[in-house]
Design a protein around this motif. Structure first.
Motif, short mmCIF file in Angstrom:
data_model
loop_
_atom_site.label_atom_id
_atom_site.label_comp_id
_atom_site.label_asym_id
_atom_site.label_seq_id
_atom_site.Cartn_x
_atom_site.Cartn_y
_atom_site.Cartn_z
N GLU A 60 0.62 -34.81 84.34
CA GLU A 60 1.56 -34.84 83.05
C GLU A 60 1.73 -33.35 82.91
O GLU A 60 3.25 -33.17 81.60
CB GLU A 60 0.18 -35.20 82.02
CG GLU A 60 0.06 -36.71 82.02
CD GLU A 60 -0.53 -37.19 81.19
OE1 GLU A 60 -0.79 -36.57 79.70
OE2 GLU A 60 -1.98 -38.14 80.97
N ALA A 117 5.87 -32.03 81.85
CA ALA A 117 5.93 -31.66 80.60
C ALA A 117 6.87 -30.37 80.27
O ALA A 117 6.39 -29.41 81.30
CB ALA A 117 4.50 -31.30 79.51
N GLY A 133 4.81 -27.33 81.32
CA GLY A 133 3.49 -27.02 80.72
C GLY A 133 2.13 -26.18 82.38
O GLY A 133 1.13 -26.09 81.69
N LEU A 150 -1.03 -27.06 75.37
CA LEU A 150 -0.11 -27.66 76.37
C LEU A 150 -1.40 -28.18 77.15
O LEU A 150 -2.02 -29.43 76.87
CB LEU A 150 1.05 -28.50 76.59
CG LEU A 150 1.37 -29.49 77.52
CD1 LEU A 150 1.78 -30.39 76.56
CD2 LEU A 150 2.99 -29.43 77.35
#
Length: 108
Positions: A21, A25, A42, A82
């Protein structure tokens, strides 16, 4: 023992999912009221920098440099937030709410 192994396997899957993820991101940062915008993944990899032509004064490249640095720092700060959001629940579970330090690993 079997239950511990199953829990470890679940945590490993959660960790891999969170890492994916983060890789997918993007976090955005800006400086100079939006004159310079930076986008990082991210994981903190710089993806792009956008500079408004109004910020490109040939007589004052130092200010433009400062704006680029500030935008990248802002984007990295957003990426770190994040990371904490995505990885916090996983790493917290590993140490019983104490993060990875609860494992007693060196350097943690």
């Amino acid at each position: 023992m079997q239950q511990i192994m199953e829990q470890a396997q679940q945590m490993q899957q959660q960790l891999m999912s969170a890492q994916q993820e983060l890789a997918d991101a993007e976090a955005t940062g800006s400086a100079g009221g939006g004159l310079v915008t930076a986008v990082v993944s991210g994981t903190g990899e710089l993806k792009s920098v956008t500079i408004d032509p109004k910020a490109a004064d040939p007589e004052d490249t130092e200010t433009l440099s400062d704006l680029v640095v500030a935008a990248v720092r802002d984007a990295n700060r957003a990426a770190q937030e994040l990371q904490a959001e995505k990885m916090g629940p996983v790493t917290g579970a590993l140490g019983g709410g104490q993060g990875l330090g609860g494992l007693g690993l060196p350097g943690m």
